[in-house]
Design a protein around this motif. Structure first.
Motif, PDB file in Angstrom:
ATOM      1  N   THR A 287      38.333  38.303  40.379  1.00  0.00           N
ATOM      2  CA  THR A 287      38.307  36.982  40.997  1.00  0.00           C
ATOM      3  C   THR A 287      39.734  36.529  41.259  1.00  0.00           C
ATOM      4  O   THR A 287      40.674  36.978  40.593  1.00  0.00           O
ATOM      5  CB  THR A 287      37.620  35.923  40.106  1.00  0.00           C
ATOM      6  N   VAL A 288      39.864  35.673  42.246  1.00  0.00           N
ATOM      7  CA  VAL A 288      41.131  34.998  42.524  1.00  0.00           C
ATOM      8  C   VAL A 288      40.817  33.523  42.720  1.00  0.00           C
ATOM      9  O   VAL A 288      39.656  33.143  42.943  1.00  0.00           O
ATOM     10  CB  VAL A 288      41.847  35.574  43.771  1.00  0.00           C
ATOM     11  N   LYS A 289      41.825  32.700  42.637  1.00  0.00           N
ATOM     12  CA  LYS A 289      41.645  31.257  42.826  1.00  0.00           C
ATOM     13  C   LYS A 289      42.209  30.855  44.187  1.00  0.00           C
ATOM     14  O   LYS A 289      43.348  31.202  44.512  1.00  0.00           O
ATOM     15  CB  LYS A 289      42.359  30.453  41.734  1.00  0.00           C
TER      16      LYS A 289
ATOM     17  N   VAL B 142      43.595  27.801  45.775  1.00  0.00           N
ATOM     18  CA  VAL B 142      44.125  26.547  45.238  1.00  0.00           C
ATOM     19  C   VAL B 142      44.486  25.621  46.392  1.00  0.00           C
ATOM     20  O   VAL B 142      45.416  25.886  47.159  1.00  0.00           O
ATOM     21  CB  VAL B 142      45.352  26.797  44.338  1.00  0.00           C
TER      22      VAL B 142
ATOM     23  N   TYR C  92      32.262  32.973  46.912  1.00  0.00           N
ATOM     24  CA  TYR C  92      33.017  31.999  46.132  1.00  0.00           C
ATOM     25  C   TYR C  92      32.036  31.171  45.315  1.00  0.00           C
ATOM     26  O   TYR C  92      30.849  31.164  45.575  1.00  0.00           O
ATOM     27  CB  TYR C  92      33.879  31.106  47.032  1.00  0.00           C
TER      28      TYR C  92
ATOM     29  N   THR D 290      45.555  19.518  42.366  1.00  0.00           N
ATOM     30  CA  THR D 290      44.984  20.726  42.958  1.00  0.00           C
ATOM     31  C   THR D 290      43.493  20.844  42.651  1.00  0.00           C
ATOM     32  O   THR D 290      43.012  20.334  41.642  1.00  0.00           O
ATOM     33  CB  THR D 290      45.702  21.997  42.452  1.00  0.00           C
TER      34      THR D 290
ATOM     35  N   GLU E 135      40.795  24.007  42.428  1.00  0.00           N
ATOM     36  CA  GLU E 135      40.694  25.459  42.382  1.00  0.00           C
ATOM     37  C   GLU E 135      39.259  25.894  42.653  1.00  0.00           C
ATOM     38  O   GLU E 135      38.334  25.407  42.007  1.00  0.00           O
ATOM     39  CB  GLU E 135      41.132  25.992  41.022  1.00  0.00           C
ATOM     40  N   VAL E 136      39.113  26.807  43.604  1.00  0.00           N
ATOM     41  CA  VAL E 136      37.810  27.394  43.919  1.00  0.00           C
ATOM     42  C   VAL E 136      37.896  28.875  43.590  1.00  0.00           C
ATOM     43  O   VAL E 136      38.801  29.573  44.064  1.00  0.00           O
ATOM     44  CB  VAL E 136      37.439  27.184  45.412  1.00  0.00           C
ATOM     45  N   THR E 137      36.966  29.361  42.778  1.00  0.00           N
ATOM     46  CA  THR E 137      36.953  30.769  42.386  1.00  0.00           C
ATOM     47  C   THR E 137      36.378  31.615  43.516  1.00  0.00           C
ATOM     48  O   THR E 137      35.281  31.342  44.013  1.00  0.00           O
ATOM     49  CB  THR E 137      36.119  30.972  41.112  1.00  0.00           C
TER      50      THR E 137
ATOM     51  N   ASN F 103      35.188  35.394  44.518  1.00  0.00           N
ATOM     52  CA  ASN F 103      34.721  36.627  43.883  1.00  0.00           C
ATOM     53  C   ASN F 103      35.012  37.836  44.762  1.00  0.00           C
ATOM     54  O   ASN F 103      34.800  37.796  45.970  1.00  0.00           O
ATOM     55  CB  ASN F 103      33.208  36.545  43.631  1.00  0.00           C
TER      56      ASN F 103
END
Length: 189
Positions: free
Chosen positions: A59-61, A63, A99, A122, A124-126, A128
């Protein structure tokens, strides 16, 4: 009535005009009028973001930066509500989790933070990762409301939608140099 402009963040203000003691006239039933001076000094906006999609299980964020602009409201904390919006139907569904959807998020700029000049927050949305061979995908983070204190007074949203772009890395081509030999890896199959 002249309304003077200022750069103070504040709630909307009300005023009234009362008619009384007319000369050569008779007052009607309604002798009072109310006006509202709408605050136009503080705005809230959100940035756009692009992130590289990770691989399976990663996963990445994404931002997003939310900015409270111009003069800060003197009337208290600023509350901002937001949600994610699919631009591709089902992008955050059970079967296609590109996401993690946020149905009802919120953030707060406290009066103390505002006074200290801290005017960004901020969201943050994860995002996938997967190995699907797909194009870039977009979603939105929409600011649904921004209010000052406990009042129902809405602030202006200069840009109420942040576009999130998930950059697909599947099918990407890159080159590895081994000695004098270049080897292309990946690409369309």
């Amino acid at each position: 009535i002249t309304v003077n402009s200022d750069v103070l963040g504040e709630l909307n203000e009300s005023l009234f005009v009362q008619l009384s003691e007319p000369e050569n006239a008779v007052l009607g039933v309604k002798t009072r009028g109310t006006g509202t001076i709408v605050n136009d000094d503080t705005t809230v906006s959100i940035s756009d973001v692009s992130v590289l999609e990770g691989g399976v299980g990663g996963t990445v964020k994404a931002v997003f930066t939310v900015t409270l602009d111009a003069a800060a409201p003197a009337a208290g904390d600023v509350f901002v509500s937001f949600q994610t919006v699919d631009l591709i139907p089902g992008a955050s569904s059970e079967n296609n989790r590109d996401y993690v959807k946020i149905a009802d998020g919120s953030l707060v700029f406290t009066a103390e933070e505002i006074a200290a000049g801290m005017l960004t927050k901020t969201i943050e949305v994860t995002v996938n990762g997967d190995t699907e061979d797909e194009a870039n995908e977009d979603f939105l983070v929409r600011l649904t409301s921004a209010t000052v204190g406990e009042a129902v007074t809405a602030l202006t949203t200069a840009d109420n939608e942040g576009r999130g772009t998930i950059l697909a890395q599947e099918g990407s081509t890159f080159t590895i140099r081994v000695g004098a030999l270049d080897v292309a890896v990946g690409g369309p199959t």
